[in-house]
Design a protein around this motif. Sequence first.
Motif, mmCIF file in Angstrom:
data_model
loop_
_atom_site.group_PDB
_atom_site.id
_atom_site.type_symbol
_atom_site.label_atom_id
_atom_site.label_comp_id
_atom_site.label_asym_id
_atom_site.label_seq_id
_atom_site.Cartn_x
_atom_site.Cartn_y
_atom_site.Cartn_z
ATOM 1 N N LYS A 1 15.424 -5.707 9.012
ATOM 2 C CA LYS A 1 15.441 -4.490 9.720
ATOM 3 C C LYS A 1 17.014 -4.691 9.986
ATOM 4 C CE LYS A 1 12.203 -5.492 12.853
ATOM 5 N NZ LYS A 1 11.295 -5.284 13.836
ATOM 6 N N GLU A 2 17.539 -5.667 10.180
ATOM 7 C CA GLU A 2 19.009 -6.001 10.669
ATOM 8 C C GLU A 2 19.915 -5.688 9.680
ATOM 9 O OE1 GLU A 2 19.066 -9.939 12.407
ATOM 10 O OE2 GLU A 2 17.742 -9.207 14.182
ATOM 11 N N VAL A 3 19.534 -6.232 8.453
ATOM 12 C CA VAL A 3 20.560 -6.192 7.135
ATOM 13 C C VAL A 3 20.498 -4.817 6.487
ATOM 14 C CG1 VAL A 3 21.524 -7.191 5.123
ATOM 15 C CG2 VAL A 3 20.817 -8.721 7.302
ATOM 16 N N LEU A 4 19.042 -4.647 6.095
ATOM 17 C CA LEU A 4 18.834 -3.474 5.356
ATOM 18 C C LEU A 4 18.609 -2.233 6.201
ATOM 19 C CD1 LEU A 4 16.354 -4.982 2.774
ATOM 20 C CD2 LEU A 4 18.936 -5.026 2.747
ATOM 21 N N GLY A 5 18.569 -2.448 7.404
ATOM 22 C CA GLY A 5 18.232 -0.971 8.208
ATOM 23 C C GLY A 5 16.704 -0.545 8.042
ATOM 24 N N LEU A 6 15.776 -1.134 7.809
ATOM 25 C CA LEU A 6 14.313 -0.589 7.571
ATOM 26 C C LEU A 6 13.867 -0.146 8.811
ATOM 27 C CD1 LEU A 6 12.923 -2.879 4.670
ATOM 28 C CD2 LEU A 6 14.101 -0.731 4.514
ATOM 29 N N LYS A 7 13.065 0.983 8.790
ATOM 30 C CA LYS A 7 12.335 1.316 9.913
ATOM 31 C C LYS A 7 10.803 1.509 9.231
ATOM 32 C CE LYS A 7 15.994 3.319 12.376
ATOM 33 N NZ LYS A 7 16.652 4.603 13.043
ATOM 34 N N TYR A 8 10.098 0.675 9.366
ATOM 35 C CA TYR A 8 8.767 0.778 8.936
ATOM 36 C C TYR A 8 7.752 1.864 9.072
ATOM 37 C CZ TYR A 8 10.017 -4.106 7.121
ATOM 38 O OH TYR A 8 10.633 -5.026 6.730
ATOM 39 N N HIS A 9 6.956 2.225 8.272
ATOM 40 C CA HIS A 9 6.143 3.323 8.250
ATOM 41 C C HIS A 9 4.727 2.368 9.000
ATOM 42 C CE1 HIS A 9 8.083 5.487 5.001
ATOM 43 N NE2 HIS A 9 7.500 6.542 5.426
ATOM 44 N N SER A 10 4.352 3.367 10.073
ATOM 45 C CA SER A 10 2.883 2.884 10.580
ATOM 46 C C SER A 10 1.608 2.404 9.520
ATOM 47 C CB SER A 10 2.372 3.876 11.609
ATOM 48 O OG SER A 10 2.188 4.803 11.179
ATOM 49 N N PHE A 11 0.826 1.723 9.993
ATOM 50 C CA PHE A 11 -0.256 1.802 9.014
ATOM 51 C C PHE A 11 -1.098 2.840 9.032
ATOM 52 C CE2 PHE A 11 -4.964 0.025 7.972
ATOM 53 C CZ PHE A 11 -4.414 -0.484 6.857
ATOM 54 N N GLU A 12 -1.165 3.762 10.055
ATOM 55 C CA GLU A 12 -1.967 5.025 10.117
ATOM 56 C C GLU A 12 -1.355 5.896 9.066
ATOM 57 O OE1 GLU A 12 -4.118 8.155 13.016
ATOM 58 O OE2 GLU A 12 -2.937 6.734 13.698
ATOM 59 N N ASP A 13 -0.048 6.115 9.091
ATOM 60 C CA ASP A 13 0.808 6.998 8.164
ATOM 61 C C ASP A 13 0.377 6.596 6.767
ATOM 62 O OD1 ASP A 13 3.082 8.781 7.893
ATOM 63 O OD2 ASP A 13 3.687 7.316 6.659
ATOM 64 N N PHE B 1 0.833 -1.179 0.122
ATOM 65 C CA PHE B 1 0.020 0.050 0.152
ATOM 66 C C PHE B 1 1.097 1.249 -0.030
ATOM 67 C CE2 PHE B 1 -2.977 -2.976 2.977
ATOM 68 C CZ PHE B 1 -3.288 -3.273 1.736
ATOM 69 N N GLY B 2 0.211 2.495 0.005
ATOM 70 C CA GLY B 2 0.858 3.668 0.116
ATOM 71 C C GLY B 2 0.707 4.613 -0.917
ATOM 72 N N PRO B 3 1.263 5.774 -0.829
ATOM 73 C CA PRO B 3 0.857 6.811 -1.929
ATOM 74 C C PRO B 3 1.409 6.668 -3.405
ATOM 75 C CG PRO B 3 2.826 7.419 -0.488
ATOM 76 C CD PRO B 3 2.379 6.235 0.073
ATOM 77 N N VAL B 4 0.560 6.822 -4.092
ATOM 78 C CA VAL B 4 0.940 6.785 -5.592
ATOM 79 C C VAL B 4 1.306 8.238 -6.230
ATOM 80 C CG1 VAL B 4 -0.796 5.060 -6.144
ATOM 81 C CG2 VAL B 4 -1.678 7.799 -6.575
ATOM 82 N N LYS B 5 2.003 8.103 -7.225
ATOM 83 C CA LYS B 5 2.618 9.261 -7.951
ATOM 84 C C LYS B 5 1.368 9.686 -8.753
ATOM 85 C CE LYS B 5 6.728 9.167 -5.877
ATOM 86 N NZ LYS B 5 7.096 9.920 -5.052
#
Length: 342
Positions: free
Chosen positions: A316-328, A198-202
Amino acid sequence: MTRVLLTGASGFIATHILDILLAHGHSVRLTVRSADKAEKLIAAHPEHKDQIDYVIVKDIAEAGAFDEAVKSDPPFEVVLHTASPFHFNVKDTKKDLLDPAINGTTGILKAIKKYAPTVKHVVVTSSFASIIHPKEGKWPGKVYSEADWNPTTIEEADSDPTTGYRASKTLAEKAAWKFLEEEKPNFTLSTINPPLVFGPVKPYMQALESINTSNERFCNFLNGKNKEKLPANSGFVWVDVRDVAAAHVAAFEKPEAAGKRFFVVEGSNFSNQQTADIILKHFPEYKDKLPATREENDGFDYLEGGLYTVDNSRSKEVLGLKYHSFEDCVVNTVKSLKELGL
């Protein structure tokens, strides 16, 4: 600066990848099916126009489709292969899903080995579809991770469009890893395996009538198609497109990502009721488009008996991802759809 080839550049995920590549100072060649799409992408990034060029690849399933695309001066160091079909409007499973996914993936790997020996790393967009065991359903107690593979076979692919799509992603990814094992090219491989994205479209690349498959549900919330009753969830786990894009770039920028699959998933479940609640909270003007009565259990229709869980620790450990919340995610998706006129 790294020279990068980005296939399927006008796609939902790829447009976000392009933003990050340009922000990180990389030089990018786009593959698209028409010059019009490429020009829209370039026009949307005027400050980076000197970092972008493009080639047209009309049919990724054709033999040699990427042969010319991978030739570059200066030469490529990285290829991000996102081009693959994701839709369920299928008339011919082989032609519409299997051939573009499998032949497109193996085709570009062959082209890189033959014509682009400078490429050091390839990242392929795969899917949770190649991880999930469809016949196990909710599978209480199961923890899905990169160690899992969808057991669906090519013989089963014709049973329905969903199975065909899952088979296409599974077989394409398996073909990529098999290519590395047998052909032993100069490059390493990483795959990115997201669930529902999911997420914003361009707005400069999208139209309401051709919105990407996973975001269609948000259109249905906003245009009143679910006013009488919310549909049951057609999926349980999700991820924001911006996190998927970040994963693709990190997968080649971080050497330790080589040779690995990455299950890129936010980690928590979602429901359609939860989606409606967030829309109502932030966009009360859509109140009349949403059901007046809330679903039991906040719409989590899978609570009884339990549900599988997911392990996103590697991402998270290898790529360093910090995930957006569902509300955001929901808020920014709705904002982008409003720009398209909803």
